[in-house]
Structures are given as structure tokens and as C-alpha cells.
Scaffold this motif. Structure first.
Motif, PDB file in Angstrom:
ATOM      1  N   SER A  34      60.037  33.898  23.830  1.00 28.44           N
ATOM      2  CA  SER A  34      61.433  33.675  24.192  1.00 28.44           C
ATOM      3  C   SER A  34      61.891  34.712  25.212  1.00 28.44           C
ATOM      4  N   ARG A  37      60.474  33.992  28.605  1.00 32.60           N
ATOM      5  CA  ARG A  37      61.039  32.780  29.210  1.00 32.60           C
ATOM      6  C   ARG A  37      62.548  32.916  29.394  1.00 32.60           C
ATOM      7  N   SER A  38      62.998  34.097  29.785  1.00 34.30           N
ATOM      8  CA  SER A  38      64.430  34.366  29.874  1.00 34.30           C
ATOM      9  C   SER A  38      65.098  33.818  31.130  1.00 34.30           C
ATOM     10  N   THR A  39      64.337  33.490  32.160  1.00 37.05           N
ATOM     11  CA  THR A  39      64.944  32.958  33.373  1.00 37.05           C
ATOM     12  C   THR A  39      65.217  31.464  33.219  1.00 37.05           C
ATOM     13  N   PRO A  40      66.258  30.958  33.869  1.00 42.04           N
ATOM     14  CA  PRO A  40      66.583  29.523  33.750  1.00 42.04           C
ATOM     15  C   PRO A  40      65.429  28.610  34.165  1.00 42.04           C
ATOM     16  N   SER A  42      62.234  29.084  33.727  1.00 40.67           N
ATOM     17  CA  SER A  42      61.120  29.065  32.776  1.00 40.67           C
ATOM     18  C   SER A  42      61.487  28.482  31.417  1.00 40.67           C
ATOM     19  N   LYS A  43      62.751  28.377  31.110  1.00 43.63           N
ATOM     20  CA  LYS A  43      63.157  27.913  29.775  1.00 43.63           C
ATOM     21  C   LYS A  43      62.697  26.494  29.462  1.00 43.63           C
ATOM     22  N   ASP A  44      62.597  25.640  30.465  1.00 44.54           N
ATOM     23  CA  ASP A  44      62.226  24.251  30.228  1.00 44.54           C
ATOM     24  C   ASP A  44      60.759  23.956  30.518  1.00 44.54           C
ATOM     25  N   SER A  74      65.120  31.246  18.087  1.00 38.83           N
ATOM     26  CA  SER A  74      64.020  31.420  19.049  1.00 38.83           C
ATOM     27  C   SER A  74      62.757  30.691  18.596  1.00 38.83           C
ATOM     28  N   SER A  77      63.373  26.962  19.398  1.00 35.36           N
ATOM     29  CA  SER A  77      63.399  26.676  20.836  1.00 35.36           C
ATOM     30  C   SER A  77      62.005  26.777  21.459  1.00 35.36           C
ATOM     31  N   ARG A  81      59.041  23.364  22.747  1.00 33.91           N
ATOM     32  CA  ARG A  81      58.482  23.364  24.102  1.00 33.91           C
ATOM     33  C   ARG A  81      56.952  23.375  24.119  1.00 33.91           C
TER      34      ARG A  81
END
Length: 115
Positions: A34, A37-40, A42-44, A74, A77, A81
Motif C-alpha cells: 500500500s 502504491r501511494s501515487t495515483p 499506481s493505485k489501480d 489496506s 485494497s 488488485r
């Protein structure tokens, strides 16, 4: 990214014996993923895990926990993925020799604490 966990079973000082579990290792894995993957962007992105031995059980536990946890957690989420897992030598059915390991551990506990 690489994830490590304490897999030692023998410690010279009994105060240092960990009380770790698959669940705590799975939660640590998800927290680390988590954070990575903190940047927008990388989240998806889909996640593919490659795990060996006990690591496969840790990854499996993360998926199971993800199904049980609340939305936004976390663990949940990250679990949603995961698009694939490659298991290398993961002992899903346990080992036939495990009972001998329990016997040896009981004997060894007389001399030195094991986890």
C-alpha cells in the motif's frame, strides 16, 4: 519489490522468539504494498505476486483477509488488485514430515526455545 519476513525458528535468547503469524505477515505485506502504491498512477495497477514456500501461504492469507476486511482497509485494497499469484514450492497440504518436526521441536525446547 521484495518482501521478507522472519522465518527463523531457533533463537539463542528466548526473549527474541517472535510471535509472528501468517496473518501478521500478510498484514505487513499489504501495508508495504500500500505504501509502495501511494501515487495515483499506481493505485489501480494490477498486482502479480511471485511467492516461494511460506511466502505463498503469506500471500494466500492476504487474499483471504482481504475478503474479510472492511472497504478502505489496506489489506482489502491490495487483495482486490491481485490479478495473479505464482506459487513456487508452497506447502498448501502441509508436509508429511511435519509431525516429526513437532517431535524434534519438543525435544529441542528442553535446550533452546524454538518458534
Amino acid at each position: 519489490m521484495s518482501f521478507g519476513y522472519d522465518s527463523n525458528i531457533i533463537y539463542s535468547d528466548t526473549a527474541e522468539v517472535t510471535q509472528g503469524s501468517l496473518e501478521s505477515d500478510a498484514r505487513s505485506l499489504c501495508a508495504l504494498l500500500s505504501a509502495e502504491r501511494s501515487t495515483p498512477d499506481s493505485k489501480d495497477q494490477p498486482i502479480i505476486l511471485v511467492a516461494h514456500s511460506l511466502g505463498g501461504l503469506v500471500c494466500t492469507e492476504a487474499i483471504v483477509l482481504g475478503e474479510r476486511n472492511a472497504t478502505g482497509d489496506s489489506v482489502q485494497s491490495i487483495a482486490k488488485r491481485v490479478n495473479g499469484i505464482v506459487f513456487l514450492g508452497t506447502p498448501f497440504a502441509g508436509l508429511n514430515l511435519a509431525k516429526w518436526g513437532d517431535i524434534i521441536r519438543a525435544i529441542f525446547n528442553v535446550v533452546r526455545k524454538t518458534d
